[in-house]
Design a protein around this motif. Structure first.
Motif, PDB file in Angstrom:
ATOM      1  N   GLN A  98       5.058  -2.972  -1.844  1.00  0.00           N
ATOM      2  CA  GLN A  98       4.417  -4.237  -2.195  1.00  0.00           C
ATOM      3  C   GLN A  98       5.390  -5.143  -2.945  1.00  0.00           C
ATOM      4  O   GLN A  98       5.572  -6.293  -2.610  1.00  0.00           O
ATOM      5  CB  GLN A  98       3.210  -3.940  -3.063  1.00  0.00           C
ATOM      6  N   ARG A  99       5.993  -4.586  -3.972  1.00  0.00           N
ATOM      7  CA  ARG A  99       7.038  -5.319  -4.672  1.00  0.00           C
ATOM      8  C   ARG A  99       7.893  -4.331  -5.429  1.00  0.00           C
ATOM      9  O   ARG A  99       7.486  -3.191  -5.682  1.00  0.00           O
ATOM     10  CB  ARG A  99       6.448  -6.356  -5.639  1.00  0.00           C
TER      11      ARG A  99
ATOM     12  N   HIS B   1       2.074  -0.072  -1.383  1.00  0.00           N
ATOM     13  CA  HIS B   1       0.766  -0.555  -0.948  1.00  0.00           C
ATOM     14  C   HIS B   1      -0.301   0.503  -1.132  1.00  0.00           C
ATOM     15  O   HIS B   1      -1.411   0.221  -1.543  1.00  0.00           O
ATOM     16  CB  HIS B   1       0.829  -0.975   0.530  1.00  0.00           C
TER      17      HIS B   1
END
Ligand code: NAG
Ligand code: NAG
Ligand code: NAG
Ligand code: NAG
Ligand code: NAG
Length: 344
Positions: A185-186, A201
Motif C-alpha cells: 500500500q505504501r 494491502h
C-alpha cells in the motif's frame, strides 16, 4: 552456556579466516614491504573491540540491550532533529512523545507501530541472505537483502530498521503463494525510530512464513559505525579498508534488518569487490567467483543463529608479504594472540 560457546566459535572462525587469507595468498613480487606496527595493532584492536563488545553484550544480554537501545535512541533523536525540522507536524508529535506523554503516544501506537521504541513483536526473522557490492573507489555500496521471516501476530505492517540507507526496490512474498508478490500500500522511512515501514494491502497471518527482498545503497562513511572506512599509509601510499562495527545498534546502517538482539537469525553473506581487495566475515568462504572485469564475489557460509550486531565483515588489501613485519611477526599471529588473550 550455549551462546557463549557460539561466541567462541565465531571468534575462532573469524581468526581462522584471517589466518587463511593472510597466509594462503602469496604474492609473486618479492618486494620487501614493512608494515607500520601501529597499523597492524590498530586494525587488530578495531576487530578486537568488536569481539569484546559483543562478548560483553552477550554476558549482560537483557540489561545491556535495554540501556544501549535507549541511549542510542536518545542520541538519534537529537541528531535527527535537524532533518525533522522540515516536517513540522511529525516533529511536534515526536517531541511530545519524548517528553513522556505516554497516554498520547500509546493512543497513536495502536495504528502506527513504527512509533514504538521497540519493533512490534509481530514478525520474527529466520534467515537473511545478504549480497553486497562494495565500491572502494567512491566509497559506496549497494546491496540486496532477502529476509525470511515468520508472522507471529496478524499484521499489515513490516517494520524493520534502516539508517542512512537509500531503499530502492521492495518485494514481499508469501510462502504459500510463491508466484506473485504481495501488494504494497505504501512504504516509507521513519527517521525518529530509524525504521522502514512497509504497509501491505492485506494482513499477514500467524504461523506463515514470508520473504521480503529489499535493494538499497549507501555510503561507506568515515566514521566508526556501521560499515565504515578507515585508511593507513603503506610505503607512502594511502590504502583504504572497509570494516563493520554493528554493536550495539549499527547493523541497520549496513542493511535493513530487525536490529534488536532478541531477533536471532542465520545469515548468509556475499561480498563483491575488486580483486585487489580481500574480504572476510564471521564464517569461512564457501565459494568464490571472479568476473572477467576484475571483480570477485566471496560467498560466506551460513552463520549459526545469532543477533544482527554479531555479524561482521571487512574488505581490505592485506597480502601475505605486507603481513610480515620487520621482525617477521605475522599479522595473523598478532590477531591470534589478541583473540587468545580475550577469548581463550
Ligand atoms: C512529512 O509530511 C509529509 C506530508 O504530511 C509526509 O508525506 C512525509 O512522509 C513526512 N516526512 C517525514 C520524514 O515524516
Ligand atoms: C498529554 O497529551 C494529552 C492529549 O494530547 C494532553 O491533554 C495532556 O495534557 C498531555 N499531558 C502531559 C503531561 O503533557
Ligand atoms: C560508485 O561506483 C560504482 C561502480 O563504479 C557505480 O555503480 C556507482 O553508481 C557509484 N556511486 C556513486 C554514488 O557515484
Ligand atoms: C593492493 O595491494 C597491492 C600490492 O600488494 C597493490 O598493487 C594494489 O594497488 C593495492 N590495491 C589498492 C586498491 O590499494
Ligand atoms: C525476486 C527477487 O528479486 N528475488 C531475490 C531476493 O533476494 C535474493 C538474495 O538476495 C535473490 O537471490 C533473489 O533473486
Amino acid at each position: 552456556m550455549g551462546i557463549e560457546d557460539a561466541s567462541m566459535r565465531n571468534g575462532r572462525a573469524l581468526s581462522d579466516q584471517w589466518a587463511d587469507s593472510v597466509v594462503v595468498r602469496p604474492r609473486t613480487t618479492e618486494q620487501h614491504i614493512t608494515v607500520n606496527e601501529r597499523l597492524v595493532l590498530g586494525f587488530a584492536i578495531s576487530i578486537l573491540t568488536l569481539i569484546v563488545v559483543t562478548a560483553i553484550a552477550i554476558t549482560l544480554r537483557i540489561s545491556f540491550e535495554r540501556i544501549t537501545l535507549s541511549v542510542s535512541f536518545e542520541r538519534c533523536a537529537a541528531e535527527s532533529s535537524g532533518a525533522l525540522a522540515a516536517n513540522g507536524s511529525s516533529n511536534s508529535k515526536w517531541k511530545q512523545s519524548r517528553d513522556g506523554n505516554i497516554s498520547h503516544r500509546d493512543s497513536e501506537d495502536g495504528q502506527q507501530p513504527w512509533r514504538h521504541l521497540r519493533l512490534p513483536a509481530t514478525l520474527r526473522p529466520r534467515h537473511y541472505d545478504l549480497r553486497l557490492s562494495v565500491y572502494m573507489e567512491n566509497f559506496t555500496f549497494s546491496g540486496e537483502v532477502n529476509i525470511e521471516f515468520e508472522c507471529v501476530h496478524s499484521t499489515k505492517f513490516i517494520v524493520l530498521h534502516t539508517d542512512r540507507l537509500l531503499v530502492e526496490k521492495v518485494l514481499v512474498y508469501s510462502d504459500s503463494k510463491k508466484a506473485s508478490a504481495m501488494r504494497i500500500q505504501r512504504r516509507f522511512h521513519y527517521q525518529p525510530k530509524q525504521v522502514y515501514v512497509i504497509a501491505l494491502h492485506r494482513e499477514m497471518k500467524p504461523l506463515r512464513t514470508y520473504k521480503i527482498n529489499i535493494t538499497f545503497h549507501a555510503h561507506i562513511e568515515h566514521e566508526l559505525l556501521g560499515f565504515f572506512r578507515s585508511s593507513y599509509v603503506l610505503n607512502g601510499e594511502r590504502r583504504f579498508l572497509a570494516v563493520t562495527q554493528f554493536s550495539p545498534t549499527h547493523a541497520r546502517k549496513a542493511f535493513p534488518c530487525f536490529d534488536e538482539p532478541i531477533y536471532k537469525a542465520t545469515f548468509r553473506v556475499s561480498l563483491k569487490h575488486e580483486s585487489s581487495y580481500q574480504s572476510l566475515s564471521n564464517m569461512p568462504v564457501e565459494a568464490s567467483t571472479s568476473d572477467e572485469d576484475g571483480w570477485v564475489t566471496n560467498h560466506f557460509s551460513r552463520t549459526p543463529r545469532m543477533s544482527t550486531y554479531y555479524l561482521a565483515w571487512a574488505v581490505c588489501n592485506f597480502t601475505y608479504r605486507e603481513a610480515v613485519t620487520d621482525n617477521g611477526v605475522v599479522v595473523s599471529h598478532i590477531l591470534r594472540s589478541y583473540y587468545s588473550r580475550t577469548l581463550f
